[in-house]
Design an enzyme around this catalytic site. Structure first.
Site, PDB file in Angstrom:
ATOM      1  N   GLY A 199       0.818  -1.207   0.000  1.00 12.53           N
ATOM      2  CA  GLY A 199       0.000   0.000   0.000  1.00 12.53           C
ATOM      3  C   GLY A 199       0.848   1.251   0.000  1.00 12.53           C
ATOM      4  N   GLN A 215      -6.781  12.603   2.693  1.00 12.44           N
ATOM      5  CA  GLN A 215      -6.685  11.189   2.322  1.00 12.44           C
ATOM      6  C   GLN A 215      -7.956  10.658   1.643  1.00 12.44           C
ATOM      7  OE1 GLN A 215      -5.251   8.807   5.679  1.00 12.44           O
ATOM      8  NE2 GLN A 215      -3.189   9.086   4.876  1.00 12.44           N
ATOM      9  N   TYR A 264      -6.802   7.646  -0.301  1.00 11.21           N
ATOM     10  CA  TYR A 264      -6.393   6.532   0.573  1.00 11.21           C
ATOM     11  C   TYR A 264      -7.609   5.937   1.298  1.00 11.21           C
ATOM     12  CZ  TYR A 264      -3.546   4.156   4.181  1.00 11.21           C
ATOM     13  OH  TYR A 264      -2.962   3.236   5.015  1.00 11.21           O
TER      14      TYR A 264
HETATM   15  N1  LIG Z   1       2.113   2.354   8.850  1.00 12.87           N
HETATM   16  C1  LIG Z   1       0.902   2.601   9.314  1.00 12.87           C
HETATM   17  O1  LIG Z   1       0.720   3.302  10.303  1.00 12.87           O
HETATM   18  C2  LIG Z   1      -0.298   2.002   8.647  1.00 12.87           C
HETATM   19  C3  LIG Z   1      -1.543   2.252   9.232  1.00 12.87           C
HETATM   20  C4  LIG Z   1      -2.673   1.685   8.657  1.00 12.87           C
HETATM   21  C5  LIG Z   1      -2.558   0.904   7.546  1.00 12.87           C
HETATM   22  N2  LIG Z   1      -1.330   0.692   6.974  1.00 12.87           N
HETATM   23  C6  LIG Z   1      -1.276  -0.159   5.792  1.00 12.87           C
HETATM   24  O2  LIG Z   1      -0.397  -1.232   6.027  1.00 12.87           O
HETATM   25  C7  LIG Z   1       0.212  -1.628   4.805  1.00 12.87           C
HETATM   26  C8  LIG Z   1       1.728  -1.655   4.968  1.00 12.87           C
HETATM   27  O3  LIG Z   1       2.158  -0.358   5.348  1.00 12.87           O
HETATM   28  P1  LIG Z   1       3.653  -0.027   5.818  1.00 12.87           P
HETATM   29  O4  LIG Z   1       3.552   1.035   6.831  1.00 12.87           O
HETATM   30  O5  LIG Z   1       4.359  -1.292   6.125  1.00 12.87           O
HETATM   31  O6  LIG Z   1       4.215   0.647   4.476  1.00 12.87           O
HETATM   32  P2  LIG Z   1       5.677   0.582   3.812  1.00 12.87           P
HETATM   33  O7  LIG Z   1       6.712   0.357   4.854  1.00 12.87           O
HETATM   34  O8  LIG Z   1       5.762   1.781   2.947  1.00 12.87           O
HETATM   35  O9  LIG Z   1       5.603  -0.740   2.913  1.00 12.87           O
HETATM   36  C9  LIG Z   1       4.795  -0.824   1.777  1.00 12.87           C
HETATM   37  C10 LIG Z   1       5.180  -2.041   0.979  1.00 12.87           C
HETATM   38  O10 LIG Z   1       4.322  -2.115  -0.178  1.00 12.87           O
HETATM   39  C11 LIG Z   1       5.124  -2.268  -1.329  1.00 12.87           C
HETATM   40  N3  LIG Z   1       4.504  -1.690  -2.504  1.00 12.87           N
HETATM   41  C12 LIG Z   1       4.044  -0.429  -2.678  1.00 12.87           C
HETATM   42  N4  LIG Z   1       3.559  -0.275  -3.916  1.00 12.87           N
HETATM   43  C13 LIG Z   1       3.709  -1.462  -4.555  1.00 12.87           C
HETATM   44  C14 LIG Z   1       3.411  -1.925  -5.858  1.00 12.87           C
HETATM   45  N5  LIG Z   1       2.839  -1.139  -6.781  1.00 12.87           N
HETATM   46  N6  LIG Z   1       3.707  -3.216  -6.170  1.00 12.87           N
HETATM   47  C15 LIG Z   1       4.294  -4.008  -5.251  1.00 12.87           C
HETATM   48  N7  LIG Z   1       4.601  -3.644  -4.011  1.00 12.87           N
HETATM   49  C16 LIG Z   1       4.307  -2.363  -3.657  1.00 12.87           C
HETATM   50  C17 LIG Z   1       6.427  -1.542  -0.997  1.00 12.87           C
HETATM   51  O11 LIG Z   1       7.442  -1.967  -1.876  1.00 12.87           O
HETATM   52  P3  LIG Z   1       8.609  -0.957  -2.416  1.00 12.87           P
HETATM   53  O12 LIG Z   1       9.729  -1.131  -1.457  1.00 12.87           O
HETATM   54  O13 LIG Z   1       8.891  -1.490  -3.786  1.00 12.87           O
HETATM   55  O14 LIG Z   1       8.021   0.423  -2.415  1.00 12.87           O
HETATM   56  C18 LIG Z   1       6.621  -1.991   0.444  1.00 12.87           C
HETATM   57  O15 LIG Z   1       7.188  -3.285   0.491  1.00 12.87           O
HETATM   58  C19 LIG Z   1      -0.256  -0.625   3.747  1.00 12.87           C
HETATM   59  O16 LIG Z   1      -1.318  -1.172   3.006  1.00 12.87           O
HETATM   60  C20 LIG Z   1      -0.723   0.556   4.574  1.00 12.87           C
HETATM   61  O17 LIG Z   1      -1.699   1.300   3.907  1.00 12.87           O
HETATM   62  C21 LIG Z   1      -0.188   1.232   7.509  1.00 12.87           C
END
Ligand SMILES: NC(=O)c1ccc[n+]([C@@H]2O[C@H](COP(=O)([O-])OP(=O)(O)OC[C@H]3O[C@@H](n4cnc5c(N)ncnc54)[C@H](OP(=O)(O)O)[C@@H]3O)[C@@H](O)[C@H]2O)c1
Length: 246
Positions: free
Chosen positions: A89, A149, A152
């Site tokens: 995401g 957002q 989002y």
């Molecule tokens: N962090 C928070 O507080 C939070 C809160 C609520 C929900 N979330 C959700 O939890 C999930 C993970 O978030 P995170 O915080 O771990 O984010 P993150 O550290 O930015 O990791 C996102 C991952 O998704 C991959 N990705 C993004 N676009 C892609 C694409 N087009 N094709 C393949 N892979 C792709 C990225 O790969 P690359 O390295 O290639 O970019 C990365 O491995 C997301 O869906 C986010 O919306 C997060």
């Protein structure tokens, strides 16, 4: 415990890494995708130092063709995918009155259309084998909305609509489909928010702190468990009490 084959999209990210680790520690065979091979191989080496083996394959989840190729590569290497975590995401925050079409499309494609692209090549096999676990990693902001957002929140709310329809269609085939809605987790995504904004967010969380990626992975472990077979179509809020629905 039965060892299953699990695909976690975006497994190299903050929350994804914790999910990958937890599933591997449970004894599952885990795969994830990458877009940047060099970055992913460095991540894989760090995982190996922790004793975690992860199968890596190229795949941009916004592309139906690449997602299908990614699924086939995982299945050829490890066997049929039995656990799918749609976790990849992004955010492209901006107030809606200034939002460009590319900011809208990129977020919808990455967060929501990816669920179609990755789940579609997986679901028929799960139905044939009569067992499956599918989890969408949505967000607290898909439930309550957030300034800047609209893209989002729309994508994340859409993920739960996807969950509840798939849950109905596939319940008779031993497949559970659920959503996890994390609150604010201390990953790069949230640490990129300006410090004063982050302080305001934390002040609003009843537990008085951000969550950890491991606390989200714990929810995944719970929902993929063999004993969670009657939990389907649900949304699991993991947010420190930041948003309470029922
Ligand atoms: N962090 C928070 O507080 C939070 C809160 C609520 C929900 N979330 C959700 O939890 C999930 C993970 O978030 P995170 O915080 O771990 O984010 P993150 O550290 O930015 O990791 C996102 C991952 O998704 C991959 N990705 C993004 N676009 C892609 C694409 N087009 N094709 C393949 N892979 C792709 C990225 O790969 P690359 O390295 O290639 O970019 C990365 O491995 C997301 O869906 C986010 O919306 C997060």
């Amino acid at each position: 415990m039965t060892s299953r084959v699990a695909l976690v999209t975006g497994g190299t990210g903050g929350i994804g890494t914790a999910i990958v680790k937890r599933l591997a520690q449970m004894g599952h065979k885990v795969a994830t995708n990458y877009r940047n091979e060099e970055k992913a191989r460095a991540w894989q080496a760090r995982m190996r130092e922790d004793g975690i083996e992860v199968f890596l394959t190229r795949g941009d989840v916004t592309s139906p063709e690449e997602a299908a190729a990614m699924v086939h590569a995982v299945e050829a290497a490890l066997g049929p995918i039995e656990i799918l975590i749609n976790n990849a995401g992004i955010t492209r925050d901006t107030p809606f009155h200034r939002m460009r079409p590319d900011q809208w499309m990129e977020v919808i494609n990455t967060n929501l259309n990816s669920c179609f692209n990755v789940t579609r090549p997986v679901i028929e096999g799960m139905r044939e084998r009569k067992w499956g676990r599918i989890i969408q990693i949505s967000s607290i902001n898909g439930l309550k909305g957030q300034y800047g957002q609209a893209n989002y929140a729309a994508s994340k709310a859409g993920m739960h609509g996807f969950t509840i329809s798939l849950a109905r269609e596939n319940a008779r085939y031993g497949i559970t489909v659920n959503t996890i809605s994390p609150g604010y987790i201390a990953t790069d995504m949230v640490m990129a928010v300006p410090e004063e904004v982050r302080a305001k967010i934390i002040a609003d969380i009843p537990t008085g702190r951000l969550g950890t990626p491991e606390e989200i992975a714990h929810g995944v472990a719970f929902l993929v468990d063999e004993q969670a077979g009657w939990i389907t179509g649900s949304n699991l809020d993991i947010n420190g009490g930041h948003h309470m629905g029922w």
